[in-house]
Design a protein around this motif. Sequence first.
Motif, PDB file in Angstrom:
ATOM      1  N   GLY A 175       0.788  -1.042   0.126  1.00 43.85           N
ATOM      2  CA  GLY A 175       0.243   0.578   0.081  1.00 43.85           C
ATOM      3  C   GLY A 175       0.532   1.082   0.110  1.00 43.85           C
ATOM      4  O   GLY A 175       0.527   1.972  -0.126  1.00 43.85           O
ATOM      5  N   ILE A 176       2.096   1.237   0.270  1.00 43.93           N
ATOM      6  CA  ILE A 176       2.597   2.354   0.681  1.00 43.93           C
ATOM      7  C   ILE A 176       3.397   2.776  -0.349  1.00 43.93           C
ATOM      8  O   ILE A 176       3.269   3.969  -0.678  1.00 43.93           O
ATOM      9  CB  ILE A 176       3.797   2.164   1.727  1.00 43.93           C
ATOM     10  N   LEU A 177       3.710   1.607  -1.007  1.00 37.55           N
ATOM     11  CA  LEU A 177       4.324   1.482  -2.298  1.00 37.55           C
ATOM     12  C   LEU A 177       3.569   2.222  -3.120  1.00 37.55           C
ATOM     13  O   LEU A 177       4.218   3.385  -4.137  1.00 37.55           O
ATOM     14  CB  LEU A 177       5.292   0.390  -2.438  1.00 37.55           C
ATOM     15  N   ALA A 178       2.459   1.992  -3.912  1.00 41.99           N
ATOM     16  CA  ALA A 178       1.346   2.344  -4.521  1.00 41.99           C
ATOM     17  C   ALA A 178       1.058   3.969  -4.456  1.00 41.99           C
ATOM     18  O   ALA A 178       0.863   4.001  -5.309  1.00 41.99           O
ATOM     19  CB  ALA A 178      -0.150   1.002  -3.826  1.00 41.99           C
ATOM     20  N   ASN A 179       1.072   4.215  -3.529  1.00 35.87           N
ATOM     21  CA  ASN A 179       0.977   5.598  -2.869  1.00 35.87           C
ATOM     22  C   ASN A 179       1.716   6.279  -3.289  1.00 35.87           C
ATOM     23  O   ASN A 179       1.627   6.972  -4.286  1.00 35.87           O
ATOM     24  CB  ASN A 179       0.688   5.732  -1.700  1.00 35.87           C
ATOM     25  N   ALA A 180       3.359   5.648  -3.634  1.00 34.26           N
ATOM     26  CA  ALA A 180       4.117   6.716  -3.274  1.00 34.26           C
ATOM     27  C   ALA A 180       4.560   6.359  -5.104  1.00 34.26           C
ATOM     28  O   ALA A 180       5.130   7.892  -5.114  1.00 34.26           O
ATOM     29  CB  ALA A 180       5.392   6.331  -2.474  1.00 34.26           C
ATOM     30  N   LEU A 181       4.157   4.918  -5.333  1.00 31.36           N
ATOM     31  CA  LEU A 181       4.447   5.411  -7.092  1.00 31.36           C
ATOM     32  C   LEU A 181       3.127   5.699  -7.346  1.00 31.36           C
ATOM     33  O   LEU A 181       3.498   6.170  -9.148  1.00 31.36           O
ATOM     34  CB  LEU A 181       4.612   3.573  -7.330  1.00 31.36           C
ATOM     35  N   GLY A 182       2.085   6.045  -6.647  1.00 26.82           N
ATOM     36  CA  GLY A 182       1.233   6.726  -7.815  1.00 26.82           C
ATOM     37  C   GLY A 182       0.283   5.257  -8.408  1.00 26.82           C
ATOM     38  O   GLY A 182      -0.207   5.546  -9.634  1.00 26.82           O
ATOM     39  N   ALA A 183       0.991   4.206  -8.504  1.00 24.69           N
ATOM     40  CA  ALA A 183       0.605   3.181  -9.170  1.00 24.69           C
ATOM     41  C   ALA A 183      -0.695   2.179  -8.176  1.00 24.69           C
ATOM     42  O   ALA A 183      -0.916   1.837  -6.941  1.00 24.69           O
ATOM     43  CB  ALA A 183       2.054   2.099  -9.374  1.00 24.69           C
ATOM     44  N   ASP A 184      -1.489   0.696  -9.240  1.00 24.82           N
ATOM     45  CA  ASP A 184      -2.055   0.117  -8.510  1.00 24.82           C
ATOM     46  C   ASP A 184      -1.171  -1.129  -7.699  1.00 24.82           C
ATOM     47  O   ASP A 184       0.047  -1.261  -8.672  1.00 24.82           O
ATOM     48  CB  ASP A 184      -2.573  -0.454  -9.302  1.00 24.82           C
ATOM     49  N   GLY A 185      -1.575  -1.131  -6.340  1.00 26.65           N
ATOM     50  CA  GLY A 185      -0.704  -2.327  -4.861  1.00 26.65           C
ATOM     51  C   GLY A 185      -0.473  -3.790  -6.076  1.00 26.65           C
ATOM     52  O   GLY A 185       0.335  -4.038  -6.050  1.00 26.65           O
ATOM     53  N   GLU A 186      -1.206  -4.472  -6.838  1.00 29.50           N
ATOM     54  CA  GLU A 186      -1.289  -5.179  -7.793  1.00 29.50           C
ATOM     55  C   GLU A 186      -0.333  -5.358  -8.810  1.00 29.50           C
ATOM     56  O   GLU A 186      -0.080  -5.866  -9.375  1.00 29.50           O
ATOM     57  CB  GLU A 186      -2.762  -5.100  -8.209  1.00 29.50           C
ATOM     58  N   GLU A 187       0.145  -4.392  -9.075  1.00 24.52           N
ATOM     59  CA  GLU A 187       1.186  -4.113 -10.726  1.00 24.52           C
ATOM     60  C   GLU A 187       2.356  -3.769  -9.957  1.00 24.52           C
ATOM     61  O   GLU A 187       3.377  -3.604 -10.364  1.00 24.52           O
ATOM     62  CB  GLU A 187       0.765  -2.653 -11.569  1.00 24.52           C
ATOM     63  N   ILE A 188       2.677  -4.205  -8.984  1.00 24.84           N
ATOM     64  CA  ILE A 188       3.906  -3.787  -7.746  1.00 24.84           C
ATOM     65  C   ILE A 188       4.718  -5.536  -7.144  1.00 24.84           C
ATOM     66  O   ILE A 188       3.584  -5.766  -7.084  1.00 24.84           O
ATOM     67  CB  ILE A 188       3.776  -3.083  -6.089  1.00 24.84           C
ATOM     68  N   ASP A 189       5.399  -5.647  -7.907  1.00 23.83           N
ATOM     69  CA  ASP A 189       6.006  -7.574  -7.601  1.00 23.83           C
ATOM     70  C   ASP A 189       7.239  -6.674  -6.327  1.00 23.83           C
ATOM     71  O   ASP A 189       7.878  -6.068  -6.303  1.00 23.83           O
ATOM     72  CB  ASP A 189       6.362  -8.089  -8.595  1.00 23.83           C
ATOM     73  N   ILE A 190       6.516  -7.421  -5.079  1.00 20.92           N
ATOM     74  CA  ILE A 190       7.673  -6.426  -3.571  1.00 20.92           C
ATOM     75  C   ILE A 190       8.422  -8.530  -3.495  1.00 20.92           C
ATOM     76  O   ILE A 190       7.617  -9.511  -3.320  1.00 20.92           O
ATOM     77  CB  ILE A 190       6.656  -6.118  -2.858  1.00 20.92           C
ATOM     78  N   THR A 191       9.482  -8.159  -3.007  1.00 19.34           N
ATOM     79  CA  THR A 191      10.456  -9.575  -2.327  1.00 19.34           C
ATOM     80  C   THR A 191      11.248  -8.757  -0.706  1.00 19.34           C
ATOM     81  O   THR A 191      11.717  -7.900  -1.232  1.00 19.34           O
ATOM     82  CB  THR A 191      11.018  -9.688  -3.601  1.00 19.34           C
ATOM     83  N   TYR A 192      11.046  -9.913  -0.387  1.00 20.54           N
ATOM     84  CA  TYR A 192      10.968  -9.528   1.372  1.00 20.54           C
ATOM     85  C   TYR A 192      12.416 -10.081   1.520  1.00 20.54           C
ATOM     86  O   TYR A 192      12.530 -11.187   0.887  1.00 20.54           O
ATOM     87  CB  TYR A 192      10.066  -9.678   2.125  1.00 20.54           C
ATOM     88  N   PRO A 193      13.122 -10.311   2.580  1.00 20.79           N
ATOM     89  CA  PRO A 193      14.210 -11.176   2.507  1.00 20.79           C
ATOM     90  C   PRO A 193      13.651 -12.297   2.983  1.00 20.79           C
ATOM     91  O   PRO A 193      14.600 -13.600   2.006  1.00 20.79           O
ATOM     92  CB  PRO A 193      14.524 -10.335   3.873  1.00 20.79           C
ATOM     93  N   ALA A 194      13.046 -12.736   3.751  1.00 13.97           N
ATOM     94  CA  ALA A 194      12.356 -14.061   3.977  1.00 13.97           C
ATOM     95  C   ALA A 194      11.532 -14.775   2.698  1.00 13.97           C
ATOM     96  O   ALA A 194      12.177 -15.362   2.163  1.00 13.97           O
ATOM     97  CB  ALA A 194      10.684 -13.642   4.467  1.00 13.97           C
ATOM     98  N   ASP A 195      11.511 -13.779   1.772  1.00 14.22           N
ATOM     99  CA  ASP A 195      11.463 -14.677   0.536  1.00 14.22           C
ATOM    100  C   ASP A 195      12.084 -15.008  -0.471  1.00 14.22           C
ATOM    101  O   ASP A 195      12.037 -16.078  -0.565  1.00 14.22           O
ATOM    102  CB  ASP A 195      10.521 -13.690  -0.830  1.00 14.22           C
ATOM    103  N   ASN A 196      13.701 -14.780   0.196  1.00 15.83           N
ATOM    104  CA  ASN A 196      14.333 -15.267  -0.710  1.00 15.83           C
ATOM    105  C   ASN A 196      14.884 -16.118   0.007  1.00 15.83           C
ATOM    106  O   ASN A 196      15.726 -17.321  -0.524  1.00 15.83           O
ATOM    107  CB  ASN A 196      16.059 -14.189  -0.512  1.00 15.83           C
ATOM    108  N   SER A 197      14.848 -15.931   1.420  1.00 14.10           N
ATOM    109  CA  SER A 197      15.496 -16.981   2.559  1.00 14.10           C
ATOM    110  C   SER A 197      15.008 -18.278   2.048  1.00 14.10           C
ATOM    111  O   SER A 197      15.161 -19.303   2.658  1.00 14.10           O
ATOM    112  CB  SER A 197      15.568 -16.230   3.897  1.00 14.10           C
ATOM    113  N   GLU A 198      13.311 -18.031   1.487  1.00 12.35           N
ATOM    114  CA  GLU A 198      12.805 -19.343   1.561  1.00 12.35           C
ATOM    115  C   GLU A 198      12.599 -20.201   0.260  1.00 12.35           C
ATOM    116  O   GLU A 198      12.735 -20.864   0.193  1.00 12.35           O
ATOM    117  CB  GLU A 198      10.940 -18.948   1.831  1.00 12.35           C
ATOM    118  N   GLY A 199      13.781 -19.368  -1.066  1.00 15.59           N
ATOM    119  CA  GLY A 199      13.935 -19.484  -2.327  1.00 15.59           C
ATOM    120  C   GLY A 199      12.615 -18.805  -2.649  1.00 15.59           C
ATOM    121  O   GLY A 199      12.782 -19.536  -4.493  1.00 15.59           O
ATOM    122  N   ASN A 200      11.965 -18.457  -2.995  1.00 15.84           N
ATOM    123  CA  ASN A 200      10.978 -17.613  -3.326  1.00 15.84           C
ATOM    124  C   ASN A 200      11.362 -17.058  -4.837  1.00 15.84           C
ATOM    125  O   ASN A 200      12.885 -16.095  -4.405  1.00 15.84           O
ATOM    126  CB  ASN A 200      10.129 -17.357  -2.791  1.00 15.84           C
TER     127      ASN A 200
END
Lengths: 78, 176
Positions: A53-78
């Motif tokens: 949500g924060i990025l969607a507002n900052a970018l003026g984009a729809d949240g569904e158009e933002i691919d977010i990768t968190y540190p836990a995603d990488n550690s899980e091999g995603n």
Amino acid sequence: MIDTERIEALATSLATDGYHLEVTERGSRVSAVITAGPEACEDCLVPKDFMRGILANALGADGEEIDITYPADNSEGN
Amino acid sequence: MPNAILDPTGTTAKATARAAPRAPRPASLRGKRVGLLINTKRNARPFLTELGRLLRESYDVTLTERTKVNFAVPEPEDVIKDLAAEADVIVTGVGDCGSCSAAAAADGVVFEAAGLPVAVIVTDSFRATADAMAELRGAPGFGYATTAHPVAVLTEDQVKQRAAEVLDDVVALLTS
């Protein structure tokens, strides 16, 4: 178009908690990759849904158009 | 009472379409009931306790304390309602990390929508995060009392000094 000033402000805040934010445009989508440094505060990163949500507002984009990768995603091999 | 419930995830930018309401301010804090919502970050409790002491000393306020369930996420609605019923104004903080600053801002927007003036205290390093969350919740330009980052490492005396330094800003945020 990415509002670099707002993104840089968010990145600076994230860096204080030990995280690095990289935002790149990929066609109609935006990629936001957050990586943890060695001193990162695990509990200090907002839940991914809130970050979306924060990025969607900052970018003026729809949240569904933002691919977010968190540190836990990488550690899980995603 | 205005409906304070907004999209909790802000998945779409449209979540910001409606501006969040701002509570009317009293002319003075004298004799008011001040609710202290303390997050569990290190030094948040002594910071707000000292701030409460200063408010009581200067304005003869009565104090009610609540401790956040989880500093990293917005407070559950029932806790907000309980505190709102026992206070005239709210002071919350200290947001000295990303998640706790964002959560403090989100709590602040909900208190304002419930009709309670709120002073959210964040450290200067996380103003951008708090601003982003406030805007996400429909409250662009939300006001904060800020103190220098970090707070967690301060000594007891330094915490008291910081509390004294934000006192005027807190009063200004809570009054007209």
